[in-house]
Design a protein around this motif. Sequence first.
Motif, PDB file in Angstrom:
ATOM      1  N   THR A 100       2.420  10.044  -3.802  1.00 29.01           N
ATOM      2  CA  THR A 100       1.102   9.406  -3.903  1.00 29.01           C
ATOM      3  C   THR A 100       0.096  10.181  -3.062  1.00 29.01           C
ATOM      4  N   LEU A 101       0.498  10.585  -1.875  1.00 30.25           N
ATOM      5  CA  LEU A 101      -0.369  11.388  -1.018  1.00 30.25           C
ATOM      6  C   LEU A 101      -0.746  12.692  -1.717  1.00 30.25           C
ATOM      7  N   PRO A 130      -8.229   7.294  -3.561  1.00 28.87           N
ATOM      8  CA  PRO A 130      -8.002   6.218  -2.593  1.00 28.87           C
ATOM      9  C   PRO A 130      -8.879   5.003  -2.898  1.00 28.87           C
ATOM     10  N   THR A 131      -8.315   3.818  -2.683  1.00 34.26           N
ATOM     11  CA  THR A 131      -9.114   2.603  -2.845  1.00 34.26           C
ATOM     12  C   THR A 131      -9.900   2.317  -1.563  1.00 34.26           C
ATOM     13  N   GLU A 132      -9.413   2.860  -0.451  1.00 35.08           N
ATOM     14  CA  GLU A 132     -10.155   2.794   0.817  1.00 35.08           C
ATOM     15  C   GLU A 132     -10.031   4.164   1.470  1.00 35.08           C
ATOM     16  N   ILE A 185      -0.111   4.255   0.391  1.00 25.36           N
ATOM     17  CA  ILE A 185      -0.579   5.013   1.555  1.00 25.36           C
ATOM     18  C   ILE A 185      -1.340   4.028   2.424  1.00 25.36           C
ATOM     19  N   ASP A 186      -0.965   3.927   3.671  1.00 25.39           N
ATOM     20  CA  ASP A 186      -1.520   2.886   4.521  1.00 25.39           C
ATOM     21  C   ASP A 186      -2.087   3.481   5.806  1.00 25.39           C
ATOM     22  N   ASN A 207      -3.206  12.325  -4.440  1.00 27.90           N
ATOM     23  CA  ASN A 207      -4.546  12.058  -3.916  1.00 27.90           C
ATOM     24  C   ASN A 207      -5.229  13.356  -3.480  1.00 27.90           C
ATOM     25  N   LYS A 266       0.851  -1.187   0.000  1.00 29.73           N
ATOM     26  CA  LYS A 266       0.000   0.000   0.000  1.00 29.73           C
ATOM     27  C   LYS A 266       0.886   1.235   0.000  1.00 29.73           C
ATOM     28  N   ILE A 316     -10.751  11.297   0.946  1.00 31.42           N
ATOM     29  CA  ILE A 316      -9.961  12.530   0.929  1.00 31.42           C
ATOM     30  C   ILE A 316     -10.953  13.669   0.776  1.00 31.42           C
TER      31      ILE A 316
END
Length: 227
Positions: free
Chosen positions: A37-38, A48-50, A12-13, A41, A10, A53
């Motif tokens: 990546t952040l 995000p996939t989860e 971003i986790d 986003n 991930k 934002i």
Amino acid sequence: EYITDENTLKAIDNLDLQVKEGEFVAIIGHNGSGKSTLSKNLNAILFPTEGNILINKMDTREEDKLWDIRQTAGMVFQNPDNQIVATVVEEDVAFGPENLGIEPNEIRKRVIEAACKDSGLEDFIKEVSLDHVVGQNGAMLSGGQKQKIALARALVHDKPIIIFDEATAMLDPSGRKEVMKTIKRLNKEENITTLHITHFMEEAVDADRVIVMEKGKKLLEGTPKEV
Ligand code: ADP
Ligand code: MG
């Protein structure tokens, strides 16, 4: 939908981050820790996939908000070549506002204002907006000059949030100092909410808050002194 299991890295986790209006947040961390990546986003370039934002209460996954989100949160990237879309520098600085339907005179005014706001920016004015650079092909410019054009472009948009993703990386020390001075002044005087991703500790030291990322997670967070 992405398949996420224990074998999936991930970028971003489980990151929980809130930034207040007018805040200056520096984000540091090793290569690959998820900083870019952040930032993508936050600008609705990636989604995000989860999780969610929210930019000024607008969820980046609401498609009809995309335009408003990108007008709210501007980005200056690491690699200025990605953002030099026009061949002529003057057109390049004006590119965004032209697309927004702003009058050419108003564009020029904003470009010049952005360049002249800081008396320590004579070089910036010369290189970016006014004299010898105008009319030159964008591809012929140095990395530092391109980066300043990218900065000028972010400024002419009048966006309340700007995310700088290693935007000073290609500048020499004096160019870096100059650009940092502008970034800081815009934050203080124009109340532009600033997320500044950087490798340079001396750029993080004046931030209201520093976030250290590692493997997509927030490793440390606090005042520069605490971190
Ligand atoms: P940083 O900006 O902190 O160097 P990135 O956000 O670029 O970190 O990268 C975070 C992680 O995501 C890294 O493991 C990187 O290899 C991976 N990554 C970045 N972009 C892509 C991509 N387009 N496809 C696959 N993995 C990517
Ligand atoms: Mg990066």
